[in-house]
Scaffold this motif. Structure first.
Motif, PDB file in Angstrom:
ATOM      1  N   LEU A   1       7.542  43.321   5.360  1.00  0.00           N
ATOM      2  CA  LEU A   1       6.272  43.145   6.073  1.00  0.00           C
ATOM      3  C   LEU A   1       6.481  42.526   7.449  1.00  0.00           C
ATOM      4  CD1 LEU A   1       4.112  41.719   3.141  1.00  0.00           C
ATOM      5  CD2 LEU A   1       4.123  44.074   4.001  1.00  0.00           C
ATOM      6  N   ILE A   2       7.424  41.614   7.559  1.00  0.00           N
ATOM      7  CA  ILE A   2       7.684  40.920   8.816  1.00  0.00           C
ATOM      8  C   ILE A   2       8.323  41.838   9.847  1.00  0.00           C
ATOM      9  CG2 ILE A   2       9.165  39.162   9.882  1.00  0.00           C
ATOM     10  CD1 ILE A   2       8.651  37.470   7.307  1.00  0.00           C
ATOM     11  N   GLY A   3       9.388  42.508   9.457  1.00  0.00           N
ATOM     12  CA  GLY A   3      10.100  43.277  10.471  1.00  0.00           C
ATOM     13  C   GLY A   3      10.912  44.440   9.970  1.00  0.00           C
ATOM     14  N   GLY A   4      10.865  44.711   8.676  1.00  0.00           N
ATOM     15  CA  GLY A   4      11.673  45.789   8.123  1.00  0.00           C
ATOM     16  C   GLY A   4      10.946  47.103   8.010  1.00  0.00           C
ATOM     17  N   GLY A   5       9.640  47.086   8.208  1.00  0.00           N
ATOM     18  CA  GLY A   5       8.858  48.301   8.103  1.00  0.00           C
ATOM     19  C   GLY A   5       8.857  49.105   9.393  1.00  0.00           C
TER      20      GLY A   5
ATOM     21  N   ARG B   1       4.838  43.416  11.055  1.00  0.00           N
ATOM     22  CA  ARG B   1       4.141  42.410  11.860  1.00  0.00           C
ATOM     23  C   ARG B   1       4.768  42.262  13.242  1.00  0.00           C
ATOM     24  NH1 ARG B   1       1.404  37.501   9.679  1.00  0.00           N
ATOM     25  NH2 ARG B   1      -0.072  38.346   8.193  1.00  0.00           N
ATOM     26  N   LEU B   2       6.103  42.132  13.274  1.00  0.00           N
ATOM     27  CA  LEU B   2       6.768  41.957  14.574  1.00  0.00           C
ATOM     28  C   LEU B   2       6.588  43.168  15.467  1.00  0.00           C
ATOM     29  CD1 LEU B   2      10.113  40.203  13.561  1.00  0.00           C
ATOM     30  CD2 LEU B   2       8.188  39.199  14.809  1.00  0.00           C
ATOM     31  N   SER B   3       6.730  44.351  14.918  1.00  0.00           N
ATOM     32  CA  SER B   3       6.604  45.561  15.726  1.00  0.00           C
ATOM     33  C   SER B   3       5.179  45.729  16.242  1.00  0.00           C
ATOM     34  CB  SER B   3       7.018  46.785  14.913  1.00  0.00           C
ATOM     35  OG  SER B   3       6.948  47.932  15.713  1.00  0.00           O
ATOM     36  N   LYS B   4       4.204  45.531  15.380  1.00  0.00           N
ATOM     37  CA  LYS B   4       2.799  45.682  15.807  1.00  0.00           C
ATOM     38  C   LYS B   4       2.458  44.715  16.930  1.00  0.00           C
ATOM     39  CE  LYS B   4       0.758  47.376  11.507  1.00  0.00           C
ATOM     40  NZ  LYS B   4      -0.088  46.997  10.366  1.00  0.00           N
ATOM     41  N   ARG B   5       2.857  43.459  16.772  1.00  0.00           N
ATOM     42  CA  ARG B   5       2.469  42.450  17.761  1.00  0.00           C
ATOM     43  C   ARG B   5       3.317  42.525  19.023  1.00  0.00           C
ATOM     44  NH1 ARG B   5       0.814  36.818  18.077  1.00  0.00           N
ATOM     45  NH2 ARG B   5       0.328  36.619  20.286  1.00  0.00           N
TER      46      ARG B   5
ATOM     47  N   GLU C   1       4.200  34.231  15.871  1.00  0.00           N
ATOM     48  CA  GLU C   1       4.150  35.058  14.661  1.00  0.00           C
ATOM     49  C   GLU C   1       4.718  34.309  13.462  1.00  0.00           C
ATOM     50  OE1 GLU C   1       2.824  38.181  13.652  1.00  0.00           O
ATOM     51  OE2 GLU C   1       1.704  37.663  15.456  1.00  0.00           O
ATOM     52  N   ILE C   2       5.791  33.574  13.662  1.00  0.00           N
ATOM     53  CA  ILE C   2       6.351  32.775  12.567  1.00  0.00           C
ATOM     54  C   ILE C   2       5.315  31.750  12.098  1.00  0.00           C
ATOM     55  CG2 ILE C   2       8.080  31.024  11.972  1.00  0.00           C
ATOM     56  CD1 ILE C   2      10.062  32.617  13.721  1.00  0.00           C
ATOM     57  N   ASP C   3       4.671  31.079  13.036  1.00  0.00           N
ATOM     58  CA  ASP C   3       3.619  30.117  12.680  1.00  0.00           C
ATOM     59  C   ASP C   3       2.500  30.789  11.900  1.00  0.00           C
ATOM     60  OD1 ASP C   3       5.014  28.054  13.881  1.00  0.00           O
ATOM     61  OD2 ASP C   3       3.836  28.108  15.737  1.00  0.00           O
TER      62      ASP C   3
END
Length: 186
Positions: free
Chosen positions: A34-38, A43-47, A94-96
């Motif tokens: 969900l964070i960055g492997g998708g 989440r990281l890619s979208k933001r 994003e981590i927060d």
């Protein structure tokens, strides 16, 4: 001779002790997806990539192995040097967000579907399957281990994922390194 475009890279890492048989390993696998492997749907890619336009490529997630207690959270971004400060600011934000708000049911359900489809597609590749079988044999495991892992993924709740991330992702221990062509952008 043409000059190449200026480039930079960010690498973040947080080591911690854990193996793949730890009770939180399945939840962190899904959190990592969900964070960055998708890839484009994380989440990281979208933001960072889509909303902010700060990075050419971005990823992140958790990794651990079956033998040593050598786990880590890592993040990666390739970006234009002039985006350094904003990229770092958004990455930390994003981590927060993961730690404070966690992941939603909708995110989990969509991410879980994509993750399980990736697993099934990978097993349809003969080379991948031979490697999995050889690796399992080395570890004394059968494909039952994979079946149990995927069943555990199906049974995960957002509470499982959010609490596992909070237990293992300590932003104070995160090391972030940037390298690139910064002279031209300063």
């Amino acid at each position: 001779q043409m000059d190449d475009k200026a480039n930079a890279v960010m690498i973040a890492n947080l080591p911690f002790a854990m193996r793949d048989d730890h009770p939180d390993a399945v939840a962190l696998t899904m959190a990592g997806h969900l964070i960055g492997g998708g890839f484009l749907n994380s989440r990281l890619s979208k933001r960072i990539r889509d909303e902010e336009g700060l990075s050419y490529s971005v990823s992140g997630g958790f990794s651990y192995g079956p033998i040593d207690e050598d786990a880590s959270f890592s993040g990666f971004a390739m970006f234009a040097p002039e985006n350094r400060e904003r990229l770092l600011e958004v990455f930390k934000a994003e981590i927060d967000l993961w730690l404070n708000e966690g992941f939603s049911e909708e995110e989990l359900n969509a991410g879980r579907t994509g993750f399980l489809q990736q697993q099934a597609l990978a097993r349809a590749n003969d080379n991948f399957l031979v490697n999995v079988l050889a690796y399992n044999r080395y570890l004394g495991r059968s494909m039952e281990h994979q079946i149990m892992f995927e069943q555990a993924i199906r049974e995960l709740s957002t509470a499982d994922i959010n609490s596992a991330v909070r237990r293992h992702l300590d932003p104070e221990g995160l090391t972030i390194v940037v390298a690139g062509d910064f002279e031209a952008s300063e």
